[in-house]
Design a protein around this motif. Structure first.
Motif, PDB file in Angstrom:
ATOM      1  N   SER A 705       0.823  -1.212   0.000  1.00 54.40           N
ATOM      2  CA  SER A 705       0.000   0.000   0.000  1.00 54.40           C
ATOM      3  C   SER A 705       0.856   1.260   0.000  1.00 54.40           C
ATOM      4  O   SER A 705       0.526   2.248  -0.675  1.00 54.40           O
ATOM      5  CB  SER A 705      -0.950  -0.001   1.199  1.00 54.40           C
ATOM      6  N   GLU A 709       0.691   4.016  -2.904  1.00 53.12           N
ATOM      7  CA  GLU A 709       0.432   5.416  -2.574  1.00 53.12           C
ATOM      8  C   GLU A 709       1.525   6.331  -3.110  1.00 53.12           C
ATOM      9  O   GLU A 709       1.280   7.519  -3.363  1.00 53.12           O
ATOM     10  CB  GLU A 709       0.337   5.577  -1.049  1.00 53.12           C
ATOM     11  N   ASN A 710       2.727   5.773  -3.290  1.00 52.76           N
ATOM     12  CA  ASN A 710       3.868   6.546  -3.787  1.00 52.76           C
ATOM     13  C   ASN A 710       4.034   6.382  -5.294  1.00 52.76           C
ATOM     14  O   ASN A 710       5.116   6.571  -5.828  1.00 52.76           O
ATOM     15  CB  ASN A 710       5.151   6.112  -3.056  1.00 52.76           C
TER      16      ASN A 710
END
Length: 869
Positions: A705, A709-710
């Protein structure tokens, strides 16, 4: 069969003053060839010194000499005879030379009589001229042999009759000067003449007298030299010409020569008065023959373009960031001042940009002559040079000279993706630029032997160059720098600037109070530097374990484990002692806390993108997981090393590591969610198998995750990045490792390539997406550790036994690469993987075997050339 690549201490025909070890390779047209036995014969003009006899042994490297004591100043021939499993034999011969043993020095130290200006920390342009020590002597006979043995405090260049005696730079190199000072050996027979001869040694500040690199305990305040010229004549007689007060000294027109500031030369300066040198008794205890090859000019770059910036600055672009200096042709009027300023990047408008320092500046005050100028005792990190004092310059009038410790190339890589080719080139140049006498962090700002950078990149460097003599030298210095309490410093050679910085930083960040025996380490009355603040740093001090272990893995070098074992043990015992005796207030259960290394100052994961804060505040957060995890892994590795060497401590360290693992699982991994934003926490826990089944699913999901997200980009710092791609493969997300490796998003390896990098950056965000650079180094090799992954996964070369005696070939086929080529010079010879679409060519060196996995089939092969379609 042929015997080839003969080496002593992994060098060609070296000069040594310690026990030699031998290595060789064989080649054969027969497949599946291996050594069954060998014989080594060492002899000199006065007879045989060692005959090993025929030994039923297949070793080809790190074979220790077992003969009688070698005499000083003598040339030895050695012959290696090899017998193989096809009943063939062959032999080859080479030589080595012994240097000047301590008991054979007759020379006395000669010191400069000139007063020096004080060198303040980070000073700029302090006037301390380069000193010329010179003398004359007569020769009236025919010479058979002549050797010059020389060293200094400072840095020197020797000249005989006005000629350089060889092409090395920055002798006597950068070492732990209080314990180790190298001397150099020169063959000068062809430079001496009948009649009057002149010997000159030019001596500059070098590392010893610079405020950033001076040793902690500086016993010498003035440049001084030591030399012994030994001449053997054809008629059997001999003569020795020694230093010891017969030298005249003069200040030269090199007004200052500083490794960080640069150099200033005034060619209009009149010749200065001479003075007699001063005889000193500094002894010979720290002297030893140089253990690695010298620094040399290894590459020359001509201008890629010469232009005037928007600010009308005359700038030369050499197209590549290097460590070195410029060579410039000048013919200007008397008094004209020409200034060369060096930088790695320009600003986004194309103007000169001082990324780190306003220093890196060479100044020449011209006379009316036509001359070539090249600084003598300084080097810079740069791609661009701003020239002040000239309106224009021709492309043939200036070049850039790359300086590095000379090393044999061990590897090559190319593929069908030019971005990866440029990345590999960047990695190689950062390695070349930062392996000058010692492994440095960067060639401009600090030029320091940071241990954390070596821990991260050391294994990778061994895949690209012959690093054995270089690292043997540096590790010898690191062992000498190690504190009495076992702690390993964060840089080596250890210097005054870092002594001050480290003590203050550790004092400010010290947590908890000492208990029990630790009180003995507190400052005593009158002490200015104490063992209490000489504590280790996770991921930096651990290099004492990790680098020798990497050398064992890649080269099969068990001797380096033996050489470092006592120092390793002291370091591991320091970790255990610190964990057991210092409390962390966040841990409620003292029984768990005694197995956690979680107090004191640590750099943490270091340079985590998106989490960089002013000062060292960020280190407190990431140190929560970095220190315990690296403490555990170093203790575990120590148990493995003890097992390799059959040491009694192996069971003790294995048991202690298991207790540390359980404490980490209870107190570090399962709690403290304020640290759950760091990818490195999950990467390291998974890499070192610290996550139990209960936490594993959650850890994998959280890591995934964070990456998503990055935008699929990296989010790890120095200590997490080496493992992130492997961890993604291990948890079944090779799609993410592929995307991360090939991403051009910020931060990523190929983002740097997209932004025009020619070396590896210190920080992922060194340059912004609009092209504006930040004030940081653009030449740090640490994040080039990705080449280890490229070697093992993209090219598929994985050692199954130390030294690649057996290895597996299993390249990734899902990266969209039609062509992949990798050559690696193992201890046994060339391993070559050459992939062209569905065709694999493989070279397996004699003495090794390989398991090949190709197109879902497995093959077991011995040495030879193979091809699968």
């Amino acid at each position: 069969m042929k015997v080839e690549h003969l080496r002593v201490n992994h060098q060609k025909r070296p000069v040594i003053d310690d026990v030699p070890e031998f290595s060789y390779r064989i080649s054969s047209e027969c497949k599946d060839t291996a050594v069954t036995s060998y014989r080594i014969l060492v002899e000199a003009d006065d007879g045989v010194y060692w005959d090993s006899g025929i030994r039923e042994d297949s070793r080809q490297s790190f074979i220790a000499y077992e003969g009688k004591k070698l005499d000083s100043r003598k040339t030895y021939r050695y012959t290696v005879t090899v017998f193989d499993n096809h009943e063939e034999s062959a032999e080859a011969s080479s030589s080595f030379e012994t240097g000047l043993y301590k008991e054979d020095w007759k020379a006395k130290w000669s010191e400069s009589p000139f007063e020096r200006n004080e060198h303040h920390m980070l000073s700029d342009g302090i006037i301390n001229p380069v000193i010329s020590f010179h003398r004359s002597f007569e020769i009236e006979k025919e010479i058979k042999k002549a050797r010059l043995y020389a060293t200094c405090y400072g840095v020197y260049r020797p000249l005989l009759n006005g000629n350089r005696v060889d092409e090395r730079e920055f002798a006597p190199e950068f070492t732990a000067y209080n314990k180790v000072l190298y001397y150099q050996t020169y063959d000068v027979k062809d430079l001496l003449i009948r009649g009057s001869n002149t010997l000159e040694m030019l001596v500059g500040d070098g590392w010893y007298f610079d405020s950033q690199t001076a040793p902690v305990n500086t016993d010498h305040q003035y440049p001084s030299i030591l030399y012994q010229l030994e001449i053997e004549y054809a008629d059997g007689t001999a003569e020795v010409v020694c230093s010891g007060g017969s030298e005249k000294c003069a200040e030269t027109n090199i007004i200052y020569s500083d490794l960080f500031v640069g150099e200033k030369t005034d060619r209009t300066m009149p010749q200065r008065a001479e003075r007699n040198s001063i005889v000193k008794d500094y002894g010979y205890e720290m002297l030893c023959a140089q253990k690695m090859d010298p620094i040399r000019a290894v590459e020359v770059f001509w201008p890629e373009r010469i232009f005037h910036s928007p600010k009308d600055e005359l700038i030369v672009d050499f197209g590549q960031v290097i460590a070195g200096r410029c060579r410039i042709h000048l013919h200007e009027e008397t008094g004209k001042e020409v200034i060369l300023q060096h930088t790695e990047v320009l600003d986004k408008e194309g103007n000169y940009f001082e990324a780190l320092t306003s220093r890196q500046r060479d100044t020449i005050i011209c006379d009316e002559s036509d001359f070539i100028y090249e600084p003598l005792f300084t080097f810079h990190g740069f791609r661009y040079v701003k020239i002040t004092g000239l309106d224009n310059i021709g492309e043939d009038d200036i070049c850039a000279v790359l300086l590095s410790t000379e090393k044999e190339n061990r590897g090559d890589f190319c593929c069908s993706d030019e971005r990866l080719n440029r990345l590999y080139k960047n990695i190689r140049y950062s390695q070349k630029n930062n392996m000058m006498s010692i492994p440095t962090d960067c060639p401009q700002r600090e030029k320091a032997g940071w241990t954390g950078d070596v821990l991260v990149y050391g294994k990778t460097s061994l895949l690209n160059e012959e690093m054995t003599p270089f690292y043997n030298s540096w590790l010898n210095g690191l062992r000498n720098d190690q504190y009495d309490n076992g702690a390993v410093p964060i840089i080596s050679p250890y210097t005054k600037m870092y002594e001050f910085t480290v003590n203050k930083t550790m004092k400010d960040f010290e947590t908890g109070k000492p208990t029990g025996i630790l009180e003995d380490m507190l400052p005593k009355a009158g002490e200015t530097s104490t063992a209490f603040y000489k504590s280790g740093v996770a991921g930096w001090s651990d290099v004492m374990i990790w680098l020798p272990y990497a050398m064992y893995q890649i080269n099969g070098d068990k001797k380096i484990l033996e050489d470092c074992y006592d120092a390793m043990k002291k370091w591991i015992d320091n970790i255990i002692f610190t964990a057991a005796n210092k409390r962390n207030d966040k841990i409620e259960d003292p029984e768990n806390d005694r197995y956690l290394w979680n107090t004191g100052f640590h750099f943490g994961e270091w340079l985590v993108p998106g989490h960089i804060q002013e000062g060292f505040e960020i280190t407190k957060e990431t140190s929560w997981y970095i220190a315990p995890i690296f403490g555990y892994e170093s203790v575990r590795l120590m148990s493995e090393i003890a097992s390799i060497l059959n040491r009694n401590e192996r069971d003790y360290y294995a048991s202690y590591a298991e207790k540390m693992k359980k404490a980490i699982q209870k107190e570090v991994l399962s709690v403290h969610d304020e640290y759950d934003c760091y990818m490195g926490r999950y990467v390291l826990a998974l890499q070192f198998d610290l996550v139990d089944e209960e936490l594993r699913k959650g850890y994998c999901e959280k890591l995934i995750s964070l990456i998503e997200e990055n935008n699929g980009c990296l989010g790890t710092g120095f200590l997490g990045t080496p493992f992130i791609l492997d961890v993604l493969d291990r948890i079944g997300r090779s799609d993410l490792s592929k995307a991360m490796l090939l991403s051009e998003g910020k931060p990523s390896w190929l983002y740097e390539v997209k932004m025009g990098a020619t070396t590896i950056w210190e920080s992922w965000d060194a340059m912004n997406e609009d092209g504006s650079p930040n004030r940081i180094s653009f030449d740090h090799y640490a994040f080039g550790v990705v080449d280890d992954y490229i070697f093992r996964k993209v090219c598929g070369i994985v050692p199954d036994e130390p030294g690649f005696r057996h290895f597996t070939i299993d390249p990734r086929r899902d990266l969209g690469l039609n062509k992949v080529y990798r050559r690696f010079e193992s201890e046994y010879g060339s391993i070559v993987v050459d992939i062209d679409h569905d065709r694999l060519k493989l070279s397996v060196p004699c003495g090794t075997k390989a398991t090949v996995i190709w197109n879902d089939r497995k093959y077991e092969v011995g040495s030879g050339e193979y091809e699968w379609n």
